[in-house]
Design an enzyme around this catalytic site. Sequence first.
Site, PDB file in Angstrom:
ATOM      1  N   TRP A  34     -49.658   3.986 103.710  1.00 33.43           N
ATOM      2  CA  TRP A  34     -51.102   4.224 103.748  1.00 33.43           C
ATOM      3  C   TRP A  34     -51.415   5.650 103.273  1.00 33.43           C
ATOM      4  CZ3 TRP A  34     -53.904   7.933 106.415  1.00 33.43           C
ATOM      5  CH2 TRP A  34     -55.275   7.757 106.443  1.00 33.43           C
ATOM      6  N   HIS A  35     -50.487   6.595 103.573  1.00 31.26           N
ATOM      7  CA  HIS A  35     -50.743   7.991 103.223  1.00 31.26           C
ATOM      8  C   HIS A  35     -50.750   8.226 101.720  1.00 31.26           C
ATOM      9  CE1 HIS A  35     -49.922   8.562 107.470  1.00 31.26           C
ATOM     10  NE2 HIS A  35     -50.573   9.706 107.355  1.00 31.26           N
ATOM     11  N   GLY A  36     -50.035   7.412 100.990  1.00 27.72           N
ATOM     12  CA  GLY A  36     -50.020   7.618  99.544  1.00 27.72           C
ATOM     13  C   GLY A  36     -49.007   6.734  98.866  1.00 27.72           C
TER      14      GLY A  36
END
Lengths: 551, 388
Positions: free
Chosen positions: A398-400
């Site tokens: 989700w962060h990247g």
Amino acid sequence: MTFNSIEFLVFFLVTYILYRILPFRGQNLVLLIGSYVFYGWWDVNFLFLMLLSTAIDFYCGAMIETGRLEFSNRRIVSLSVVLGALLFDTVQWNAIQVSIAPIAVSVKWTQLLPAYFSGWLILMVALLVVAIANLLYPQFTALEEKQRRHLFLWFSVCSNLALLGFFKYFNFFITSAERVIHTLGIHSNLLHLNIILPLGISFYTFKAISYACDIYRGKLKASHQFLEFALFLAYFPPLFAGPIDRASDLLTQFSNPRNISFEQSVQGLFLILFGLVKKVALADGLAGSVNAIYGTKGNVSWIDIILATFLYAIQIYCDFSGYSDIARGVSKLLGIELILNFNLPYFSKDPSEFWRRWHISLSTWLRDYLYIPLGGNRQGERQTSQNLMTTMVLGGLWHGAAWNFILWGFYQGMLLCVYRAFTPKTTNKQLPSKNKFKLLKGLVATLFFFMLTCYGWLLFKATSLTQIISFTKILFGDFGNLALSLPKPPLPAILGIPLLISYEFLAYQTDNPDFYRRYPTPARAAFYTALIIILLMGESNAPAQFIYSQF
Amino acid sequence: MPLHSSSILNFKPAISNAMRKKFVTGLWIIFFLLMFDFSINFMFPYPSDPLATSPGQLNTYFEYGRSIEGKLSRIVGSTDELSSPIAIAGWLDPELWKKLNIPVSRTSDKDLLIAIYGMSFSNNVGTAMEEMDSRLMIRAIAGPAAPPNYSFAAYNLDRGKHQADIVILGLLASSVKGLRTLNGMTWQFEGPAPYTYPRYFLEDGKLKAILPHVMSLAQLRAALQNKQQWNAFVNQLQEHDQFFNGFIFQKKWLDNSVIIRLIRRAVAQRHQLTLTNQIHSTTGFNAESEIPVLRAIVNDFGATAKADGKMPIVLILNDRGYEDHLFQALKPTLENALIPYVSTHNIAPANDLSNFIGDGHFTPKANKLIAQEVLKLVNEHFNLVQLN
């Protein structure tokens, strides 16, 4: 327009004045227009994406709950999608030139609307979507309840994930697939698109998914006010980096008149000040030193990695929690309460506690909408570990769209699994232990877990897999090399770190983040003054984008 | 009395009481801010003696935000001897160069005289070359962090005044932004150097220059004494120096406040960053901004040096934060015009921390490696000439 810019100050002052003089409904309208201006300041074209997401989830929410959407609401939803496509993606606003001195507006009428077919594509797709949604509406209402609820839940979840997947992960998966194909010795040239990641998309899509899920679970009533729902998704303070508030918390506040107390405003101002100190003086101040080590292609020593990673732990915490503090502070000034996103995370003694204190809105989201639906801890140890790993790896992703985030998620999942494995299952009554010993044990556990967290940040910050391997080798193979090349952080960061640690320590000790308010007035004023001075000193740091707004 | 009435009655005093408390806290904050201002000025004063160049880290820190005029009045003394070294450095003044005894022609025991125009970075390379090859003599003209327009102006001004065999134009990546300026003050707010230089622009494809009204320290000193002259100079900066900003430049009585100095420093940083971002970003130099002027400078330098019978070398110094961006911006020009060059990006890469010392300069080791490359170029060229 970031929180620490003059543009935001002007924008907020105008919004705030209008907000305070208007009645309740007008306030919501001001906030919605303000939120769209705030987002459009970055890129007006992506406002349509947000509007589309809003329309889909508003429609789905009503269909999940009652299977009915009033005609007036259907008209508003349809109009907003079509107008959004026309105004934000079809009209070429740069054909209008405005000059201030002398005041003049010139319009190049021939360039105002696109001359090519592709320029009209989004509007045509919007019209098609609206037509289909309206034509199929009678069929949808005629569906069996269970079938309808399932259909619209999946439609909402899938459309949000599709938006997120396309804009955030498309090129990542294509590149990764290409690498795999290459390793098999096959030459391939897959499609690569020049995709810009819309700011805040990870946050507002998660808010939208939680809305649909909560209605499906019967925990929430669907909104029947399109304006309020649009505001729930677009509300500007938490738009770019959270917290990811639930509809049950935020939407209900938009549905009722707000009463802004003096105390709330004072608390808001303090949160803004404290958040700005964290972001401007500490996070931005430390960025130069951290980037020098993580950005170097040359050799670095053991002490460089240790210090740079330690400083990065402070930087990312100050950057992210600073954003949350400012968002909460700004909201308090508007009489709206956002949830607490960080609760002294570096005082955690174990990974489980860490995730109850760090990015609380995301970790609870992952728990409620991913971990528990996967089965949580109800299906035996092995399945629980699998669920934990899945949740944390997806949380990392989700962060990247990068392998180091997946690796970081995997590492966090592994810490949670190992911790579970070594924690006694039954909670025996704890034997009375001497206070001193308990304190020491707690301190050792906190320090040890902080080191583990810092290694996680190394994975998170690393620019490549090669760097992770080389830094890890240095950490364990070059132990004690004190040849320092890390550039010294600026003075405000050096002064701010002990102030932050002292504040957090006292807040932890007293279990009250507002502990300072019990101090005598001069002591409190001295604390505020110290923050103001450090902020003034830190204002000369090179401003950087909020780290989490890029996720 | 009904309960709700009583609560309404108590509500207003409660608010006003809270407001009164906050008001008192506000007064305390103002008191502490004033205390801070006075005590910093008292504990960490900046010495008024221009020759005191190392007054202590905190004294320097709280001085960064003083206006440029305020700093100027501190560093420029009544004579050169009573002025700070930074005030004397870098002036494009041939009389000053004569006084400094910079070699004009090579002595009998030397084989080559090399003239270098640039800044401390290029000077360090020159020194390293001299140390590595005893047959060389260096004629170095430099200004603190000088931009390319300074190097080019120094080269032009020095033409015909020396017998150097080789001329080197030093270009520092982080100073390219100075192409938009007329002096070393407006774009180096924290440590302004008052030396001046022309600003170049292109007119019909040809380089034209705007010459600053003040061209020497003596002229600066005179202008500081004469309000009319000074205003004329400031007006020229306002018109032609893109980094000029009145709030940052002009001295006011508020210079005495530490807090105002902190605010001014922040304003200056943002102002300079905004202008720098127009020229350079993380991906490289903006090809449309000042780069066409820089390319014209390089072309002109190469052509005139060749016409004068001298070997031109362009020394591209890629310092921290600039990777190989300056090299990428100039490579086509250098290759088209067949101008010999050395770029540091593959000798001492800007993204390798170990190539730099704390103040941002190259390490002695890196300077030697760069010098080695320049010497290689020199030797190749002169061998080639001998062979022909």
